[in-house]
Design an enzyme around this catalytic site. Sequence first.
Site, short mmCIF file in Angstrom:
data_model
loop_
_atom_site.label_atom_id
_atom_site.label_comp_id
_atom_site.label_asym_id
_atom_site.label_seq_id
_atom_site.Cartn_x
_atom_site.Cartn_y
_atom_site.Cartn_z
N ASP A 1 -2.90 7.15 -3.46
CA ASP A 1 -2.41 6.00 -4.24
C ASP A 1 -3.50 5.11 -4.82
O ASP A 1 -3.29 4.43 -5.81
CB ASP A 1 -1.49 5.13 -3.35
N HIS A 2 -4.69 5.12 -4.22
CA HIS A 2 -5.71 4.15 -4.63
C HIS A 2 -6.55 4.58 -5.82
O HIS A 2 -7.24 3.76 -6.40
CB HIS A 2 -6.65 3.85 -3.46
N ASP B 1 -5.76 1.07 6.52
CA ASP B 1 -5.56 0.15 5.41
C ASP B 1 -5.04 -1.14 6.03
O ASP B 1 -4.17 -1.10 6.90
CB ASP B 1 -4.54 0.70 4.42
N ARG C 1 -3.57 -9.94 -2.59
CA ARG C 1 -4.94 -10.47 -2.59
C ARG C 1 -5.34 -10.92 -3.97
O ARG C 1 -4.95 -10.31 -4.96
CB ARG C 1 -5.93 -9.39 -2.14
N SER D 1 -10.16 -6.04 3.62
CA SER D 1 -9.81 -4.64 3.76
C SER D 1 -10.24 -4.03 5.09
O SER D 1 -11.11 -4.55 5.79
CB SER D 1 -10.47 -3.89 2.62
N ARG E 1 -11.66 -1.08 5.00
CA ARG E 1 -12.61 -0.03 4.59
C ARG E 1 -13.85 -0.04 5.48
O ARG E 1 -14.57 -1.03 5.56
CB ARG E 1 -12.97 -0.17 3.11
C1 MIC Z 1 -6.98 -3.35 -0.19
O1 MIC Z 1 -5.85 -3.80 -0.38
O2 MIC Z 1 -8.01 -4.05 -0.21
C2 MIC Z 1 -7.13 -1.89 0.13
C3 MIC Z 1 -7.85 -1.26 -0.98
O3 MIC Z 1 -5.87 -1.29 0.24
C4 MIC Z 1 -7.91 -1.77 1.45
C5 MIC Z 1 -8.28 -0.43 1.83
C6 MIC Z 1 -9.47 0.11 1.13
O4 MIC Z 1 -10.45 -0.59 0.93
O5 MIC Z 1 -9.46 1.30 0.86
C7 MIC Z 1 -7.25 -2.41 2.65
O6 MIC Z 1 -6.54 -3.36 2.50
O7 MIC Z 1 -7.55 -2.03 3.79
FE1 SF4 Z 2 -2.79 -0.72 -2.65
FE2 SF4 Z 2 -4.00 -2.38 -0.92
FE3 SF4 Z 2 -2.95 -3.26 -3.22
FE4 SF4 Z 2 -1.36 -2.44 -1.33
S1 SF4 Z 2 -2.75 -4.18 -1.23
S2 SF4 Z 2 -1.17 -1.95 -3.52
S3 SF4 Z 2 -2.50 -0.75 -0.44
S4 SF4 Z 2 -4.68 -1.88 -2.97
#
Ligand code: MIC
Ligand code: SF4
Length: 755
Positions: free
Chosen positions: A95-96, A160, A448, A643, A645
Amino acid sequence: MAFDIEMIKKVYAEMPAKVEAARKMLGRPLTLSEKILFSHLHSDQKLEGFERGGSYVDFAPDRVAMQDATAQMALLQFMQAGRPKVAVPSTVHCDHLISAKVEAKQDLQVATTESKEVYDFLASVSNKYGLGFWKPGAGIIHQVVLENYAFPGGMMIGTDSHTVNAGGLGMLAIGVGGADACDVMAGLAWELKWPKLIGIKLKGKLNGWTAPKDVILKVAGILTVKGGTGAIVEYFGEGATSMSCTGKGTICNMGAEIGATTSTFGYDASMSRYLSSTGRADVAALADAVAEHLTADAEVYANPEKYFDQVIEIDLDTLEPHLNGPFTPDLATPISKMKEVAAANGWPTKVEVGLIGSCTNSSYEDISRAVSLAKQVAQKGLTTKAEYMITPGSEQVRYTIERDGFLDVFSQIGAKVFANACGPCIGMWERVGAEKKEKNTIVHSFNRNFAKRADGNPNTYAFVGSPELVTALAIAGDLTFNPLTDTLTNDKGEQVKLDAPTGDELPVKGFAVEDAGYQAPAEDGSKVVVAVDPASKRLQLLDPFTAWEGTDLKALRLLIKAKGKCTTDHISMAGPWLKFRGHLDNISNNLLIGAVNFFNEKTDNVKSQITGNYDTVPNTQRAYKAAGIGTIVVGDENYGEGSSREHAAMEPRHLGVRVVLTKSFARIHETNLKKQGMLALTFADKADYDKIQEDDSIDVIGLTSFAPNTPLTLVLTHKDGTTDTIKANHTYNQQQIEWFKAGGALNIIRKQVAG
Ligand code: MIC
Ligand code: SF4
């Protein structure tokens, strides 16, 4: 039939006795969170009265979920663990990596070509090791999990931070780094500090313009981005049971933004309805049979102050729609105050784009309520002033809303529908003109809104609101428009008001989907070969990190003293960098490029103590590495917020940073650093942050007797030869100290699994 139904049956069969044993041991009623925690203790973990915020406890989660951007690293680590198959049901979701540019179909095609190598890798690893694989286009991890895998009373971990979304279905679902996922998939225990408990009582009922999102926007305003750290948030009350299951999901989802370990709700009729309508009447029937264990004991909700560490009450009857932002999700402004607040702060009030969807807010209910507003544009002779974009959370939702005519209504107001993926929420938005860096405002229903997160433009002011409010503001084109009181001028020059949104909790005709995008793993994966091209720019097999040298760390140089907010987006940026998530060396070229250097207030510009010149953070660090010089990163409060990550921990590890010293850490990031064999320390006296100078050489003393609850000593030698000696605290337990000594947790797992 639901996936993994036998596993769910087993959890429910064992739950009553486990809950009863815990209740007896504590001699008091239990919260829902405690019931789920106690019924998921690892078999080697002794049952005792754990200390909230103190005891490290071993758990056995029921399942693991990973998204493509984090799964690559998690699975590269898992491949080193030497297991033939995952030990618990696990899934991968693509999805990312899909950019939002033109529209769903085209964008998806581009992604499947561009990221073919990564998708093929993830598909073949899943096939080999027994993981369910959700193809690109199937949807966003958290929505797909809610629709297919989440179950009341269960415990899952996911790579995640928004894994917590599954709390909407009464789970304890917790975001972790890939190394933690790797442990659980390898059949090992998963460790978590026994959480504190925050109870939130929702009085009254949502009505009119107010939506579930406003509950969490309000909570974020109260608790701030740090207030939930180390805690589980449990919601209850009339406002909770009267809300939809997906609305509860939204609230839990954005609980990540207050740093909470997770959030959850007790099992109720809304969850049962949701399970049935998503094809899981079997799970609902099983849950009904153990319903008393899937919510707190009645005494708890009657006297919450006795059982929770903190209790907050929110009255939904009077709760106003909110907008949170810009640049941080906890800056909460009720819509009636926006005019004043925006003027006082000089925020641009013309709304350029409204975006709805994402994993946070793309339920059938959300979309149907937004549609009820979009319909009024034509009915009332209005024109939509801002651009409007939708990212559906799953193919099932997309297919159903198309069938029900919602997409047609949206297209009448000029909406663009992007792929069922993260897209604009994670910087994968190829927004026309973003490179001009103009000051502008957008509103979205994501979670976010850190600087640069949506479109890479640091001057985009992003405000978070409910899909309903976002739609109204997009129609008005004005951030200060209060749909409860304000009017809009229509094509006849009349003043008209928007009627409050209405919608359906669930599709009256049921959900439908043609191809959900799921691929089951091979029965016997032993013959499946996972190939990684050594010349690949996107994938790189991992080499184990080296073990601790057995001595104190001497003469570390300061790489950067980060000033202010330093989220995982600052440490390891997403957007264009997502494509290197499976290649540690390449992604390390983004190390800390978003962090602000305390000494010159610039980003990606630090002094090298080798040359005395300023250069980018990655270049400077690579030069230290080449010269065999260890370094230290210094940070402010809540370092690593955001995140899950683990790249934010693996990159500094890979490039030779030895210590990260901050005023405080976000939970997942601190664990990620420990797992990768780094030293994550905090100032015993926060004022010592001011003692760190640009040319410091730093010794870390006390490592040869490194022990839990014993601070370490740091000696700072400044350029003029003077020194300061400061104390640094840590939260390492004995096991975590072993990770540090071994050079990372994986070095130990490998031995355990092999032995
Ligand atoms: C996000 O919302 O910041 C992400 C991208 O989903 C991350 C995960 C990532 O960095 O791959 C998260 O929230 O953990
Ligand atoms: Fe994707 Fe993270 Fe955004 Fe949710 S918050 S849509 S998992 S990047």
